[in-house]
Design an enzyme around this catalytic site. Structure first.
Site, short mmCIF file in Angstrom:
data_model
loop_
_atom_site.label_atom_id
_atom_site.label_comp_id
_atom_site.label_asym_id
_atom_site.label_seq_id
_atom_site.Cartn_x
_atom_site.Cartn_y
_atom_site.Cartn_z
N GLU A 165 0.82 -1.21 0.00
CA GLU A 165 0.00 0.00 0.00
C GLU A 165 0.86 1.26 0.00
O GLU A 165 2.05 1.22 0.26
CB GLU A 165 -0.94 0.03 1.21
CG GLU A 165 -0.31 -0.37 2.55
CD GLU A 165 0.80 0.53 3.04
OE1 GLU A 165 0.66 1.77 2.90
OE2 GLU A 165 1.81 0.03 3.54
N GLY A 307 6.49 0.25 3.88
CA GLY A 307 5.26 -0.04 3.16
C GLY A 307 5.54 -0.32 1.70
O GLY A 307 6.58 -0.90 1.36
N GLU A 308 4.61 0.03 0.84
CA GLU A 308 4.64 -0.14 -0.62
C GLU A 308 4.99 -1.56 -1.07
O GLU A 308 5.49 -1.79 -2.17
CB GLU A 308 5.55 0.89 -1.30
CG GLU A 308 7.03 0.82 -1.02
CD GLU A 308 7.82 2.00 -1.62
OE1 GLU A 308 8.87 1.73 -2.25
OE2 GLU A 308 7.40 3.15 -1.47
N GLY A 309 4.71 -2.55 -0.21
CA GLY A 309 4.96 -3.95 -0.57
C GLY A 309 6.40 -4.37 -0.50
O GLY A 309 6.76 -5.47 -0.96
#
Length: 343
Positions: A165, A307-309
């Site tokens: 995300e 974050g961001e995978g």
């Protein structure tokens, strides 16, 4: 794939959760039988062996394979950012989505290094969800529709889905969800997120307290917790996890915020996240406590909180390695190696 929408959209979601397929135990048995013949001592690959069993159980085949892994990033904006809960302005969400598209973010490098596909979903960034200290994030129909949008993440096919995300202020939203689900004090769930100072941390804690107090939702009703407190990316990640389960696609869940989506589903049915592997323990101080409540053991602990995978992408490289070792390794007979039963 999409969820049906009726006059009672959450009932459609609950019906879907009640009908989710379980693990294929025959595939797990086949993996164990092959593992016993491979040129290594039993159990010597530790969690790699467990990962192969997990893949087989949820792909429904043996040996399992990871040929089309995908990282799906869901991006959303949040009205609660106006409360000064982040070190960055809300405009950074859009800027980072553009950075993903240009190939300049950390996740781009991790996907390239590990041969992972990448999709980025922009969830109406120009229309933040309301400030949850004063208003619910969604009505029921919109929340369910956002979950249905997330279900489309698997369109085009994948055999391993990594959930990530992007969204300024979404660690505040995740902390509010955990506080609503698990109780305690707001301080138990709030961390520094993007790197807020002491004053920012206090604003964040106060915002979580006010949001959950206003929402006044039963911790046993996870979908209502999501509707009143969650962001679009959190709802979409819930949908992606459910669609993956229906299509027998194992899921790797990223860090603190992605885990909030898993916690929502877990509150509806603990078995609904059995197909999920949790990539890492976030450096957000509450994440380990959430994983304990979910009964999950993270694969990695690298002091990450991006974050961001990013953590899921690193974990995917390990999952790919586990599958490759299991399928490609020679058996004792093939290699002409004596096993412990030979005299």
């Amino acid at each position: 794939m999409s969820a049906s929408v009726t006059a009672l959209p959450f009932e459609d979601i609950r019906d879907l959760i009640r009908s989710l397929p379980g693990p294929v135990t025959e595939a797990v048995d086949a993996v164990r039988a092959r593992d016993a013949t491979l040129t290594k001592p039993a159990g010597s690959l530790g969690r790699l062996e467990e990962i192969v069993e997990w893949l087989a159980a949820w792909q429904g085949k043996a040996p399992p394979a990871v040929n089309r892994p995908l990282v799906a990033i869901f991006a959303g904006n949040h009205g609660i950012a106006e409360q000064g809960v982040s070190a960055f302005p809300a405009s950074v969400t859009q800027q980072m989505v553009e950075n993903f598209s240009a190939g300049g973010a950390a996740i781009n490098q991790l996907c390239t290094a590990n041969n992972l596909g990448l999709k980025v979903f922009d969830l109406a960034l120009d229309l933040p969800t309301p400030d949850i200290t004063s208003k619910d994030a969604f009505d029921e129909k919109t929340c369910a529709a956002t979950m249905a949008f997330g279900m489309e993440a698997i369109a085009g096919g994948t055999d391993l889905l990594c959930i990530g995300e992007m969204g300024i202020a979404n660690t505040t939203v995740a902390a509010a969800i955990f506080y609503a689900l698990y109780g305690g004090r707001p301080e138990d769930w709030v961390g520094i997120g993007t790197g807020v100072d002491a004053a920012g941390l206090q604003r964040k804690t106060d915002a979580v307290r006010r949001a959950v107090g206003r929402a006044s939702v039963s911790k046993s009703n996870g979908l209502e917790v999501l509707r009143r407190l969650g962001g679009r990316e959190i709802a979409a990640m819930c949908g992606a996890m459910l669609a993956a389960r229906v299509e027998r696609i194992p899921v790797i869940v990223d860090g603190f915020v992605a885990t909030a989506s898993a916690a929502i589903l877990h509150s509806v049915s603990p078995a609904s996240i059995d197909h999920c592997l949790f990539s890492h323990i976030s450096d957000e101080q509450a994440h380990a406590a959430v994983l304990e409540r979910l009964g999950k053991k993270a694969l990695l602990d690298l002091n990450m909180r991006l974050g961001e995978g990013s953590g899921a992408a690193i974990a995917a490289s390990i999952v790919k390695s586990a599958a490759a070792v299991h399928s490609g390794m020679a058996t004792f007979d093939q290699a002409g190696v004596s096993d412990k039963n030979d005299n």
